[in-house]
Design a protein around this motif. Structure first.
Motif, short mmCIF file in Angstrom:
data_model
loop_
_atom_site.label_atom_id
_atom_site.label_comp_id
_atom_site.label_asym_id
_atom_site.label_seq_id
_atom_site.Cartn_x
_atom_site.Cartn_y
_atom_site.Cartn_z
N MET A 1039 0.86 -1.19 0.00
CA MET A 1039 0.00 0.00 0.00
C MET A 1039 0.90 1.23 0.00
N SER A 1040 0.52 2.23 -0.78
CA SER A 1040 1.31 3.47 -0.80
C SER A 1040 0.58 4.51 0.03
N ILE A 1041 1.35 5.36 0.71
CA ILE A 1041 0.70 6.44 1.48
C ILE A 1041 1.43 7.75 1.21
N ILE A 1042 0.66 8.79 1.03
CA ILE A 1042 1.24 10.14 0.99
C ILE A 1042 0.81 10.78 2.30
N PRO A 1043 1.76 10.93 3.25
CA PRO A 1043 1.36 11.30 4.61
C PRO A 1043 1.05 12.78 4.77
N GLN A 1044 0.43 13.08 5.91
CA GLN A 1044 0.02 14.45 6.21
C GLN A 1044 1.23 15.35 6.42
N ASP A 1045 2.20 14.87 7.22
CA ASP A 1045 3.41 15.68 7.40
C ASP A 1045 4.52 15.01 6.61
N PRO A 1046 4.96 15.65 5.52
CA PRO A 1046 5.93 15.01 4.65
C PRO A 1046 7.28 14.89 5.35
N VAL A 1047 7.86 13.70 5.29
CA VAL A 1047 9.14 13.48 5.99
C VAL A 1047 10.20 13.12 4.96
N LEU A 1048 11.30 13.89 4.95
CA LEU A 1048 12.47 13.51 4.17
C LEU A 1048 13.58 13.22 5.16
N PHE A 1049 14.51 12.35 4.77
CA PHE A 1049 15.58 11.96 5.67
C PHE A 1049 16.92 12.43 5.14
N THR A 1050 17.88 12.61 6.04
CA THR A 1050 19.23 12.96 5.60
C THR A 1050 19.73 11.84 4.70
N GLY A 1051 20.42 12.21 3.65
CA GLY A 1051 20.86 11.22 2.67
C GLY A 1051 20.63 11.83 1.30
N THR A 1052 20.89 11.07 0.27
CA THR A 1052 20.75 11.64 -1.08
C THR A 1052 19.28 11.67 -1.47
N MET A 1053 19.00 12.46 -2.52
CA MET A 1053 17.64 12.53 -3.07
C MET A 1053 17.23 11.13 -3.55
N ARG A 1054 18.20 10.41 -4.14
CA ARG A 1054 17.91 9.06 -4.65
C ARG A 1054 17.46 8.14 -3.52
N LYS A 1055 18.21 8.17 -2.38
CA LYS A 1055 17.86 7.30 -1.23
C LYS A 1055 16.47 7.64 -0.69
N ASN A 1056 16.11 8.93 -0.76
CA ASN A 1056 14.80 9.35 -0.26
C ASN A 1056 13.66 8.84 -1.14
N LEU A 1057 13.96 8.69 -2.44
CA LEU A 1057 12.92 8.21 -3.34
C LEU A 1057 12.89 6.68 -3.37
N ASP A 1058 14.08 6.09 -3.29
CA ASP A 1058 14.19 4.65 -3.55
C ASP A 1058 15.25 4.01 -2.65
N PRO A 1059 14.93 3.84 -1.34
CA PRO A 1059 15.96 3.36 -0.40
C PRO A 1059 16.45 1.95 -0.70
N PHE A 1060 15.63 1.14 -1.39
CA PHE A 1060 16.04 -0.25 -1.67
C PHE A 1060 16.78 -0.37 -3.01
N SER A 1061 16.98 0.78 -3.69
CA SER A 1061 17.63 0.80 -5.03
C SER A 1061 16.95 -0.19 -5.98
N GLN A 1062 15.63 -0.10 -6.07
CA GLN A 1062 14.87 -1.04 -6.92
C GLN A 1062 14.58 -0.44 -8.30
N HIS A 1063 14.80 0.89 -8.46
CA HIS A 1063 14.37 1.54 -9.69
C HIS A 1063 15.54 2.15 -10.46
N SER A 1064 15.37 2.27 -11.76
CA SER A 1064 16.42 2.87 -12.61
C SER A 1064 16.35 4.39 -12.52
N ASP A 1065 17.42 5.06 -12.98
CA ASP A 1065 17.42 6.53 -13.02
C ASP A 1065 16.26 7.05 -13.85
N HIS A 1066 15.99 6.34 -14.95
CA HIS A 1066 14.92 6.77 -15.85
C HIS A 1066 13.58 6.82 -15.09
N ASP A 1067 13.33 5.78 -14.29
CA ASP A 1067 12.08 5.74 -13.49
C ASP A 1067 12.03 6.90 -12.50
N LEU A 1068 13.18 7.16 -11.84
CA LEU A 1068 13.21 8.23 -10.82
C LEU A 1068 12.94 9.58 -11.46
#
Length: 1241
Positions: A1039-1068
């Motif tokens: 299930m995907s959720i877009i939460p009420q208070d958006p949380v980003l974490f320290t780290g790269t933009m890539r890690k914030n979008l795809d922490p498991f490295s499951q997607h290609s750059d093109h997808d991101l």
């Protein structure tokens, strides 16, 4: 201000007489209480006035300010060390006299001993003069032993108190600095780093002051002892001294290596605590995204690097201690071997004088002197880190008190403003902005996400300095931010009066709800600040978007345009229905002022200002995105730092449980757990054998020595060769075993620290969300910062030292009793007395240590929440009050610490030497074991359901997206109120459902139940699979959720979008393009690889929300939940988001919680909740036919024009929709059988 601690007892040491001060008798009442029952905070004494946090902090601060001023004049970097020395050198130098007297006694004592033994050697029973002289020497030995005991403890108590003073003063200065950091400085530090400075770096001063005097005392004492040794054994003493001299530079080298490892360890610790802070703050999101594993990997990776440095420094410690404990044997062996080989005979008096003199010097030269070097090198690193923090940029606010005349002319005036958050980016954050707001005027600021609206308020607040242009603010400001920061302990008592008379009157039952709804915070905040704090100018940063339409309208009309109508107000908003009420509207786009004027002026001028947002009523045309200029708003430090966690910090305090403390002794099982964490059973057996071997060797060695005394008198020297060979063999074995033991023990104990940390962290990740609601951040961070800090460095050292001393005591008693068995007669009662005293003392000491640990948490919680609400604190000019609260928390904590220091030194003052040090260290080990106890407590937290179970859903599940609630009840805790009552409903595949209801109706709780943040009662099925039967990760990842208070974490933009490295750059990049963020990310220095600031604070709130939407697009799940996600974005971005959702999630079941009714009016159906029950559930058009329904009333409350538009949209959507074939209340399971549910309708 509410007192932190009520009616503390006055400190008896303030009025104690000299005898009581010397013998620490003033602590006896506390001991008596502690031996009878568990100590509580109320039993503790008030901190002495001269040890108060405020007084100490201000004193050191004044010296630091002078040093900074002087350094600026001399064009050099200020030195914090200079300020510390100038502040404390007098009081600390006096303590040097204690050291001098103590060490002089230690040198004289062996001389007395030698003379006394000579009397027995001469054996002249008739010589009365010699007998009286012998009595004199015996008295001298006894008196010097007594003097040593008294001096040693007084010295220890006062040097530790001196260290405590420096530590407290430093903490005061660090907190004070944190309150005035500029935005740029905030980007250069993190909460984790500041917590680490307060928990670990300042502790180095406690340890430094104990040993510092030995830097000059060591060499001085060595010189005196060499002189005396020369008299005893002549040039042979040089052989022993050579070994000592070889050890000193070796240990100095160890000291330098220590400081190298210390600075590396500190950097890793900062990083670990920062990550922990983010994990604890964003735990709700981490659990909903099922991201525990990547975060565990992140923390474990940093921890592994930290441990490798700690392990290296522990090995150094091991070598250092081994060299200390084996040095004595090597020195004696070398000295006497040379003495014998040059043809001298050994006598008992000579042996004992030499042994005693070496013992006197050994402690100073091989333990205290290197410890001083080690502590100085560690402290230098800490001072350097603290100095770097203290020299960060401060926010300079000019605060001129207003005259009565000025008060009549309250206003905000800005002319041709240009300002930058980050000078390294060419494009300014704001440029060419001009406006004036006078009393009675409301200025509305509008514009798309990232236009610079919040930056404009920051400029008025003084948080963002103007590069060019004029900023004139006449009057007291107050600031209300979309993420509210409330310090409940201060606000609630005063606020209750307002609650009764205000809009919360008809919602009392929600106030006590376990989890305060986000909007309720808002009501508290706006209500309190508007009514209670009578400021001159009000800055409102979109406070109305997080509440439902009725509450929003009420707040706007009654509060913003009612109570505050005579004040100048600047309102940043995305809600167009309020624009007509504004005297002026300022339109911003990408930092430029596009237009300014009244609503009608802007309409007449032909500036299509609403197209930046959207046409207000009549037109709903599609607008394409205007081309972006190369201006990078994204690198501003604009949006206030991590406010997500403030929701944790500001829970109603009645909901936060007091921190638990264990009672009684620390049982053997705790020691067993501690050892077993670091070594297996075989390793432990090996350690025991190694430990037992050493005193065995030592005892046998000394027995031989004692036995051979007589032989040496009578035998020719040749016979001594065997003895020398024997001795060299034994000495060699002792040295080898000694080094092995120390290295293996340090390895095992540091491994324990690593294992326990990992267990605690995994336990924290697996515990239900409720735990984080009832425990403030500071309390959890305290265990990861201070307690783990103890396990990493202090406990291994103390433990190894205790074991070594304990074994030496056994060895000494064994030798003594083998020579004179009668010696056991006084030893046994003495031992019993010692154990009794230790037990009497330890009960109190342990409790004090435990209280000290729990009183430390509020210091960290207060720091953490202050950093989150920094803008608010400064806007309210509440820095002074927050500083006082911090000082009060510190004083409560130092009250414990001072007691602890006194306790740790006051027992058994009359017994001296190694026995006493052994008892002290055994007590210290038990005190430090309270940290192990606290860590172990957190390794055994209640665990939520398993992440994966044996029952795995099919790989393509859910392929339809059918969600069914069957008689579901939900509560946030087993004993808490039921917040969802008997919910039965079905969300059909591909259906778009809006969930509405007043504040506190149970909308977010419905989502919590679906994600199993706490286990609901009843059944929830997704595509026929019972969610309670599958693993949490299997459920949450689907299930995907877009939460009420958006949380980003320290780290790269890539890690914030795809922490498991499951997607290609093109997808991101595609996902970012879908959410209109591609251009913003392309402007970042390293694009996807750019490191984000802490909690993503270099993005605006709206942009962070768009990142969360991009995450949802990447996950491609059949079920999407949107939790008031568009509350923080302008209507145009909102429309883009809605369009993206319709296009990208056409095949998905979408549940949307919304306060803006226009976002869900075209949904397939709307679920209306009221007080945790389903009130109505049908298509919006159908619901609007029922004029008594809650939904109809909610639509009417948006205003006439908006309501008409909503009715029209609902009707249009209803007409366009193809008739649904499935009836409400029916669901088909995977095997095709039909299930009929009772619905609440």
């Amino acid at each position: 201000m509410e007192p932190i601690k009520k009616d503390a007892k006055s400190n008896p040491s303030a009025t104690a007489n000299l005898f009581s001060q010397v013998f620490f008798w003033w602590l006896n009442p506390l001991f008596r209480i502690g031996s009878k029952r568990r100590l509580e905070e109320d039993d503790m004494y008030k901190v002495l006035p001269e040890d108060g946090s405020k007084r100490l902090g201000e004193e050191l601060q004044s010296y630091w300010d002078q040093e900074v001023e002087k350094a600026t004049k001399e064009l050099r970097t200020p030195k914090l060390t200079k300020a510390i020395i100038r502040c404390y050198w007098r009081s600390y130098a006096v303590l040097g006299v204690f050291t001098l007297i103590e060490e002089v006694i230690k040198v004289i004592q062996p001389v007395f001993l030698g003379k006394l033994i000579q009397y027995f050697e001469r054996s002249e029973p008739d010589n009365m003069a010699a007998l009286y002289e012998a009595y004199g020497y015996a008295a001298g030995i006894s008196l010097s032993a007594l003097g040593l005991a008294l001096l040693h403890h007084l010295y220890f108590y006062h040097v530790q108190r001196a260290g405590m003073k420096i530590r407290i003063a430093m903490c005061h200065m660090i907190y004070k600095k944190a309150l005035c950091l500029s935005a740029t400085a905030m980007g250069q530090t993190t909460t984790g780093q500041i917590v680490n400075l307060l928990s670990n770096d300042v502790n180095k001063f406690d340890e430094l002051t104990i040993f510092l005097h030995y830097l000059w005392m060591g060499p001085l004492q060595a010189a005196a002892v060499i002189g005396l040794l020369w008299q005893e054994v002549g040039a042979s003493c040089l052989a022993g001294i050579a070994v000592l001299i070889f050890l000193m530079p070796l240990q100095t080298m160890f000291g330098k290596l220590f400081s190298k490892y210390r600075s590396k360890t500190a950097a890793f610790t900062d990083s670990r605590i920062r990550t922990m802070n983010e994990v604890v703050s964003g735990i709700r999101i981490i659990k909903m995204y099922a991201w525990e594993k990547p975060f565990a990997a992140l923390v474990n990776d940093v921890r592994r690097k930290e441990i490798s440095k700690i392990m290296s420094s522990s090995y150094l410690r091991g070598l250092n201690m081994a060299s200390f404990f084996t040095a004595n044997k090597i020195i004696l062996f070398v000295t006497f071997t040379v003495y014998v080989l040059v043809g001298n005979k050994i006598s008992a008096s000579r042996v004992f004088v030499v042994v005693s003199l070496y013992s006197a010097i050994r402690l100073t030269v091989t333990l205290f002197f290197p410890a001083a070097i080690e502590k100085v090198s560690e402290s230098v690193i800490s001072i350097r880190r603290i100095k770097k923090f203290l020299l960060l940029d401060e926010l300079v606010k000019s605060h001129v008190p207003l005259t009565q005349e000025d008060k009549k002319e309250v206003s905000v005036e800005i002319q041709d403003l240009i300002c930058y958050w980050d000078k390294s980016i060419d494009a300014p954050t704001l440029q060419n902005v001009s406006f004036t707001v006078k009393p009675g005027q409301l200025l509305a600021v509008i514009g798309p996400v990232g236009a610079g609206k919040s930056s404009l308020l920051s400029t008025v607040l003084g948080e963002l300095p103007a590069e060019k242009g004029v900023v004139k603010v006449k009057g007291e400001l107050t600031y209300i931010y979309i993420y509210i920061y409330i310090n409940f302990s201060y606000f609630l008592p005063k606020f209750l009066v307002i609650i009764k008379a205000y809009i919360l009157a008809n919602r009392k039952e929600y106030l006590r709800a376990v989890l305060f709804d986000f909007a309720t915070y808002l009501l508290l905040s706006v209500g309190f600040r508007a009514v209670y704090q009578d400021a001159d100018i009000y800055l409102l940063d979109d406070p109305l978007s997080a509440v439902d339409a009725e509450v929003g309208r009420h707040l706007f009309e009654q509060c913003i345009c009612g109570i505050l109508k005579d004040k100048p107000r600047i309102l940043v908003t995305h809600q167009l229905q309020y624009l007509k009420a504004a005297n002026q509207i300022l339109v911003l786009k990408e930092g430029h002022m596009v237009a300014r004027g009244t609503y009608s002026e802007l309409l007449r001028s032909g500036v299509d200002f609403t197209s930046l947002l959207k046409k207000d009523e009549e037109e709903e045309g599609e607008k394409g995105e205007a081309p972006r200029s190369p201006r990078s708003r994204t690198l501003s430090q604009n949006s206030v730092r991590s406010h997500s966690s403030s929701v944790l910090s500001v829970k109603d305090e009645s909901d936060q449980l007091p921190e638990t403390r264990t009672e009684g002794t620390i049982g053997l099982h705790m020691y067993w757990k501690y050892f077993r964490a670091g070594a297996n059973v075989l390793m432990l057996i090996l350690l025991v054998l190694l430990n037992l071997a050493q005193p065995g060797f030592l005892s046998w060695h000394l027995c031989r020595y004692a036995h051979d005394q007589n032989m040496l008198h009578v035998s020719p020297i040749g016979n001594g060769d065997l003895c020398i060979l024997c001795s060299s063999g034994l000495t060699g074995a002792t040295v080898i075993f000694g080094f092995m033991r120390f290295l293996i023990m340090f390895n095992a104990l540091v491994n324990s620290a690593e294992t326990l940390h990992n267990r605690m962290f995994n336990s924290i990740l697996r515990t239900p969300v409720r735990f984080f609601d009832i425990n403030p951040i500071g309390r959890i961070l305290n265990r990861f910062a201070k307690d783990i800090g103890h396990l990493d460095s202090l406990l291994p050292w103390t433990f190894v030292d205790f074991i070594q001393v304990f074994l030496q005591i056994i060895g000494v008693i064994a030798v003594a009793s083998s020579v004179i068995p009668w010696i056991l007669i006084p030893v046994i009662p003495l031992l019993i007395a010692f154990l009794f005293l230790r037990r009497y003392f330890l009960r109190t000491s342990r409790d004090v240590k435990r209280i000290e640990s729990t009183t430390r948490s509020p210091v960290f919680s207060h720091l953490s929440s202050s950093l989150q609400g920094l803008w608010t604190i400064r806007a309210f000019k509440a820095e002074e009050r927050f500083q006082q609260t911090f000082d009060a928390h510190q004083d409560l904590h130092s009250g414990m610490k001072a007691g602890d220091v006194g306790l740790a030194l006051s027992y058994a003052v009359t017994l001296m030497g190694m026995f006493q040090w052994g008892v002290r260290q055994s007590a210290e080990v038990e005190n430090l074991m309270t940290s192990v106890e606290r860590v172990v407590e957190y390794t055994e937290l209640e665990s939520e359901a398993p992440w994966e179970t044996q029952k795995r859903p099919p790989p393509d599940w859910p392929n339809r997206g059918l969600i069914t609630f069957d008689r579901v009840n939900f509560s946030y805790s087993s004993d808490g109120p039921v917040v969802l009552k008997n919910i039965s409903a079905m969300f059909r595949p591909r259906e778009k459902v809006g969930i509405v209801g007043r504040t506190g109706a149970g909308k977010s709780s419905l989502i919590s139940a679906l994600f199993r943040l706490m286990e609901p009662e009843g059944k929830i099925l997704v595509d026929g699979v019972l969610t309670s039967e599958i693993g949490l990760h299997d459920l949450r990842q689907k299930m995907s959720i877009i939460p009420q208070d958006p949380v980003l974490f320290t780290g790269t933009m890539r890690k914030n979008l795809d922490p498991f490295s499951q997607h290609s750059d093109h997808d991101l990049w595609n996902a970012l393009k879908e959410v209109q963020l591609k251009a913003a990310v392309e402007e970042l220095p390293a694009k996807l690889e750019t490191e984000l600031a802490e909690s993503g604070s270099n993005f605006s709130v709206g942009q962070r929300q768009l990142v969360c939407l991009a995450r949802a697009i990447l996950r491609k799940n059949r079920i999407l939940i949107i939790d008031e996600a568009t509350a923080n974005v302008d209507p145009r971005t909102d429309e883009l988001i809605q369009k993206t959702i319709r296009a990208k999630f056409k095949e998905c079941t979408v549940l949307t919680i919304a306060h803006r009714l226009n976002t869900i009016i075209d949904s397939d159906r709307i679920l209306v909740l009221d007080a945790g029950r389903i009130h109505e559930y049908d298509a919006p058009h159908v619901l609007l036919q029922n004029q008594n329904g809650i939904f109809y009333k909610m639509v009417q409350q948006t205003g006439k024009a908006e309501a008409a538009s909503l009715l029209q949209t609902a009707k249009q959507a209803y007409m366009n929709r193809s008739p649904v074939h499935q009836l409400n209340g029916f669901a088909t399971t995977r095997d095709g059988s039909l299930v009929i549910f009772e619905t609440a309708l």
